[in-house]
Design a protein around this motif. Structure first.
Motif, PDB file in Angstrom:
ATOM      1  N   LEU A   1       0.860  -1.165   0.000  1.00 58.34           N
ATOM      2  CA  LEU A   1       0.000   0.000   0.000  1.00 58.34           C
ATOM      3  C   LEU A   1       0.902   1.223   0.000  1.00 58.34           C
ATOM      4  O   LEU A   1       1.746   1.369   0.867  1.00 58.34           O
ATOM      5  N   MET A   2       0.731   2.097  -0.970  1.00 58.13           N
ATOM      6  CA  MET A   2       1.500   3.333  -1.004  1.00 58.13           C
ATOM      7  C   MET A   2       0.589   4.494  -0.652  1.00 58.13           C
ATOM      8  O   MET A   2      -0.486   4.648  -1.214  1.00 58.13           O
ATOM      9  N   VAL A   3       1.034   5.303   0.292  1.00 56.51           N
ATOM     10  CA  VAL A   3       0.293   6.477   0.730  1.00 56.51           C
ATOM     11  C   VAL A   3       1.141   7.693   0.402  1.00 56.51           C
ATOM     12  O   VAL A   3       2.205   7.880   0.985  1.00 56.51           O
ATOM     13  N   ASP A   4       0.688   8.503  -0.538  1.00 58.51           N
ATOM     14  CA  ASP A   4       1.402   9.724  -0.906  1.00 58.51           C
ATOM     15  C   ASP A   4       0.724  10.911  -0.237  1.00 58.51           C
ATOM     16  O   ASP A   4      -0.461  10.866   0.075  1.00 58.51           O
ATOM     17  N   GLU A   5       1.485  11.969  -0.001  1.00 64.32           N
ATOM     18  CA  GLU A   5       0.998  13.166   0.678  1.00 64.32           C
ATOM     19  C   GLU A   5       0.443  12.816   2.056  1.00 64.32           C
ATOM     20  O   GLU A   5      -0.567  13.348   2.510  1.00 64.32           O
ATOM     21  N   ALA A   6       1.136  11.911   2.747  1.00 71.33           N
ATOM     22  CA  ALA A   6       0.660  11.417   4.041  1.00 71.33           C
ATOM     23  C   ALA A   6       0.565  12.509   5.095  1.00 71.33           C
ATOM     24  O   ALA A   6      -0.175  12.354   6.065  1.00 71.33           O
ATOM     25  N   GLN A   7       1.274  13.605   4.906  1.00 71.08           N
ATOM     26  CA  GLN A   7       1.200  14.692   5.885  1.00 71.08           C
ATOM     27  C   GLN A   7      -0.204  15.301   5.945  1.00 71.08           C
ATOM     28  O   GLN A   7      -0.517  16.008   6.888  1.00 71.08           O
ATOM     29  N   ASP A   8      -1.042  15.016   4.987  1.00 70.86           N
ATOM     30  CA  ASP A   8      -2.383  15.599   4.952  1.00 70.86           C
ATOM     31  C   ASP A   8      -3.508  14.587   5.148  1.00 70.86           C
ATOM     32  O   ASP A   8      -4.661  14.863   4.827  1.00 70.86           O
ATOM     33  N   LEU A   9      -3.193  13.420   5.698  1.00 72.20           N
ATOM     34  CA  LEU A   9      -4.243  12.435   5.977  1.00 72.20           C
ATOM     35  C   LEU A   9      -5.027  12.828   7.219  1.00 72.20           C
ATOM     36  O   LEU A   9      -4.503  13.445   8.133  1.00 72.20           O
ATOM     37  N   ASN A  10      -6.282  12.422   7.259  1.00 70.26           N
ATOM     38  CA  ASN A  10      -7.057  12.614   8.477  1.00 70.26           C
ATOM     39  C   ASN A  10      -6.931  11.337   9.318  1.00 70.26           C
ATOM     40  O   ASN A  10      -6.454  10.307   8.839  1.00 70.26           O
ATOM     41  N   PRO A  11      -7.323  11.386  10.588  1.00 65.63           N
ATOM     42  CA  PRO A  11      -7.160  10.217  11.464  1.00 65.63           C
ATOM     43  C   PRO A  11      -7.827   8.944  10.951  1.00 65.63           C
ATOM     44  O   PRO A  11      -7.329   7.844  11.178  1.00 65.63           O
ATOM     45  N   VAL A  12      -8.947   9.053  10.244  1.00 61.75           N
ATOM     46  CA  VAL A  12      -9.625   7.868   9.712  1.00 61.75           C
ATOM     47  C   VAL A  12      -8.749   7.177   8.670  1.00 61.75           C
ATOM     48  O   VAL A  12      -8.585   5.956   8.686  1.00 61.75           O
ATOM     49  N   LEU A  13      -8.165   7.949   7.753  1.00 58.01           N
ATOM     50  CA  LEU A  13      -7.309   7.357   6.726  1.00 58.01           C
ATOM     51  C   LEU A  13      -6.018   6.788   7.321  1.00 58.01           C
ATOM     52  O   LEU A  13      -5.523   5.765   6.855  1.00 58.01           O
ATOM     53  N   VAL A  14      -5.493   7.419   8.355  1.00 56.16           N
ATOM     54  CA  VAL A  14      -4.324   6.873   9.044  1.00 56.16           C
ATOM     55  C   VAL A  14      -4.675   5.506   9.622  1.00 56.16           C
ATOM     56  O   VAL A  14      -3.925   4.539   9.475  1.00 56.16           O
TER      57      VAL A  14
END
Length: 73
Positions: free
Chosen positions: A1-14
């Protein structure tokens, strides 16, 4: 699973990414977080992954990188 722009995830997506039970590659830059107004958190520290800093930028040269690092420090 690749997560790009992770600095802008909300707690649900984390939470979803952490529970995916898949190999995880997280890409982001804490200094570029701009979506706090919509509930995003700086998620970079919320993943149990090894940090590998970017060793080369293709966006700008060494002089700009040196100045940016001085400003950020």
């Amino acid at each position: 699973l690749m997560v790009d722009e992770a600095q802008d995830l909300n707690p649900v997506l984390v939470s979803i990414a952490n529970k995916a039970r898949r190999p995880l590659l997280v890409v982001g830059d804490s200094y570029q977080s701009i979506y706090r107004f919509r509930g995003a958190v700086d998620a970079m520290s919320q993943f149990a992954v090894e940090a590998l800093p970017l060793s080369q930028s293709w966006r700008f040269g060494g002089a700009v990188a040196h100045l940016a690092n001085r400003v950020l420090s």
